[in-house]
Design a protein around this motif. Structure first.
Motif, PDB file in Angstrom:
ATOM      1  N   GLN A  60       0.815  -1.218   0.000  1.00  0.00           N
ATOM      2  CA  GLN A  60       0.000   0.000   0.000  1.00  0.00           C
ATOM      3  C   GLN A  60       0.851   1.271   0.000  1.00  0.00           C
ATOM      4  N   LEU A 142     -12.041  -2.946  -2.636  1.00  0.00           N
ATOM      5  CA  LEU A 142     -11.702  -3.137  -1.226  1.00  0.00           C
ATOM      6  C   LEU A 142     -12.921  -2.741  -0.401  1.00  0.00           C
ATOM      7  N   ASP A 144     -13.634  -4.185   2.730  1.00  0.00           N
ATOM      8  CA  ASP A 144     -13.379  -4.230   4.167  1.00  0.00           C
ATOM      9  C   ASP A 144     -13.043  -2.810   4.624  1.00  0.00           C
ATOM     10  N   HIS A 146     -11.353   0.373   5.694  1.00  0.00           N
ATOM     11  CA  HIS A 146      -9.978   0.833   5.521  1.00  0.00           C
ATOM     12  C   HIS A 146      -9.930   2.356   5.653  1.00  0.00           C
ATOM     13  N   ASP A 295      -4.879  -3.111  -4.916  1.00  0.00           N
ATOM     14  CA  ASP A 295      -4.120  -3.227  -3.676  1.00  0.00           C
ATOM     15  C   ASP A 295      -3.361  -4.547  -3.685  1.00  0.00           C
ATOM     16  N   GLU A 344      -4.569   2.542   4.755  1.00  0.00           N
ATOM     17  CA  GLU A 344      -4.301   1.721   5.942  1.00  0.00           C
ATOM     18  C   GLU A 344      -5.427   0.706   6.114  1.00  0.00           C
ATOM     19  N   THR A 345      -5.066  -0.577   6.167  1.00  0.00           N
ATOM     20  CA  THR A 345      -6.078  -1.627   6.323  1.00  0.00           C
ATOM     21  C   THR A 345      -6.068  -2.255   7.715  1.00  0.00           C
ATOM     22  N   LYS A 347      -6.874  -2.149  11.286  1.00  0.00           N
ATOM     23  CA  LYS A 347      -7.804  -1.360  12.095  1.00  0.00           C
ATOM     24  C   LYS A 347      -7.142  -0.803  13.347  1.00  0.00           C
TER      25      LYS A 347
END
Length: 411
Positions: A60, A142, A144, A146, A295, A344-345, A347
């Motif tokens: 990333q 993506l 999820d 992020h 990604d 940024e993935t 959490k």
């Protein structure tokens, strides 16, 4: 009572500790020192390639080229063993190790056009292609949660001259275009130019909300509401891509100027780029595009957005006379630009500051001006959009934009 010998031993021990601390601090500082990677991306005819994705998709890390094909970003020393990848619609993906890129002192990267002929696609209905692409948006992007860290700019243009510009650094929590709105928006940093406007048109919400609202993928559009035609063929990262153009059915005003385009991959039905052109009535029109990049898992995430909305703003009779206008309406526009700097993935690393809850114009948000932040942030090379706005702002009274930032913003 300590002897002279033990006293010197104590001093020596402290000196050793200090030396070790100093060595570790210097080593850490050295290890954290970033390496700047820069260059220009062109085609075989030396034409610049704008908005190409540049970086390390698996980590990333990266940026996009500006409209002149220029890019720059920073990497850590441990990334020198990684591979630099450059990908964009219509060209073969370029790959090279960072260390090799630096050793060869490469300044220009030439991308080879990826010529495709998708005659076989005529066997599949265009409407079906769009339907599949829209159905697979959540799978291909993506989706999820992020964090997008981006710079968002808006210039207020009146009578073809930029008269005010605001720049925000945002931390945006998102589930991707499968969700119709952003989950949370944090306003981390703000800076504004001097305000030379004579017409003050306000937007009811922060401009990034409008960026989401006009994105066809977030609007839950239906392919059956449009007349779709094939508008060309291209490629992306080794995948054949078809360009489809949809015109809204039963559109009464400026039908030919109200359309959207999707760049759809024929293996995955991923939508890599979106063009939007809407001319809703005689008083306003809009042109916009969205670019997505892959990604580490091949999922698409927003990389760059640009739009310009043109309209007419009413002014008082006094201002009409002062500006020597033929009517009480001033030709105006908003130029918008959003550049995603990082993603940024994890959490645990999400960091959203100063969450935006107010429903007000982007130019009305106030925050302490952090000059050091703007000096140190690794912004990509300036786009023509930004350069044009800066030049026009500085020409009004001959005051540099940097000086305007210092004078206008509260430190």
């Amino acid at each position: 009572m300590k002897t002279k010998k033990s006293f010197f031993r104590a001093i020596n021990f402290k000196q050793i500790l200090f030396f070790i601390f100093l060595l570790v601090s210097v080593s850490t500082s050295f290890a954290q020192k970033k390496i700047e990677i820069k260059g220009v991306v062109i085609d075989e005819f030396e034409n610049p390639i704008p908005y190409a994705a540049v970086g390390i998709p698996s980590k990333q890390i990266g940026t996009s080229t500006n409209d002149d094909g220029v890019f720059s970003f920073q990497i850590a020393p441990e990334n020198l063993a990684d591979i630099l990848e450059i990908s964009t619609i219509g060209f073969k993906t370029y790959k090279i190790k960072f260390q090799e890129y630096l050793d060869k002192k490469i300044e220009k990267i030439i991308l080879i056009e990826d010529v495709v002929t998708l005659a076989a696609i005529t066997l599949e209905k265009i409407d079906d292609i769009v339907k599949k692409a829209l159905k697979k948006v959540k799978k291909n992007t993506l989706s999820d949660k992020h964090q997008l860290n981006m710079v968002y700019r808006r210039s207020s243009v009146e009578n073809n001259q930029t008269r005010f510009m605001v720049e925000h650094y945002l931390n945006v929590l998102d589930y991707g275009p499968s969700d119709n709105r952003f989950d949370e928006i944090g306003l981390a940093e703000v800076r504004k130019s001097a305000d030379y406007r004579f017409a003050f048109k306000k937007q009811p919400v922060h401009a990034i909300h409008i960026m989401g609202q006009i994105n066809p993928l977030r609007q839950r559009i239906y392919e059956s509401d449009y007349n779709w035609v094939r508008d060309g063929d291209t490629s992306y990262d080794g995948e054949d891509v078809i360009i489809v153009k949809g015109t809204k059915k039963d559109q009464k005003v400026n039908k030919e100027n109200n359309w959207i385009k999707f760049y759809v991959g024929m293996d995955t039905y991923s939508i890599y780029k979106i063009d939007v052109s809407r001319h809703a009535n005689e008083f306003s029109n809009l042109k916009a595009f969205y670019i997505y990049k892959k990604d580490s898992n091949g999922k698409l995430v927003l990389s760059y957005h640009n739009r310009e909305a043109k309209f007419r703003t009413p002014v008082s009779a006094q201002k009409q006379k002062l500006l020597k206008l033929k009517s009480r309406n001033v030709q105006s526009s908003y130029r918008h630009e959003a550049i995603v700097l990082s993603i940024e993935t994890d959490k645990k690393k999400f960091d959203v500051k100063n969450t935006i809850y107010d429903r007000k114009d982007i130019g009305d948000y106030e925050a302490k001006y952090n000059a050091i932040f703007w000096q140190n942030i690794a912004l990509p090379p300036e786009t023509k959009f930004y350069k044009k706005s800066v030049k026009e702002l500085e020409s009004i009274y001959g005051v540099s934009l940097e000086e305007q930032f210092k004078l206008v913003n509260k430190e």
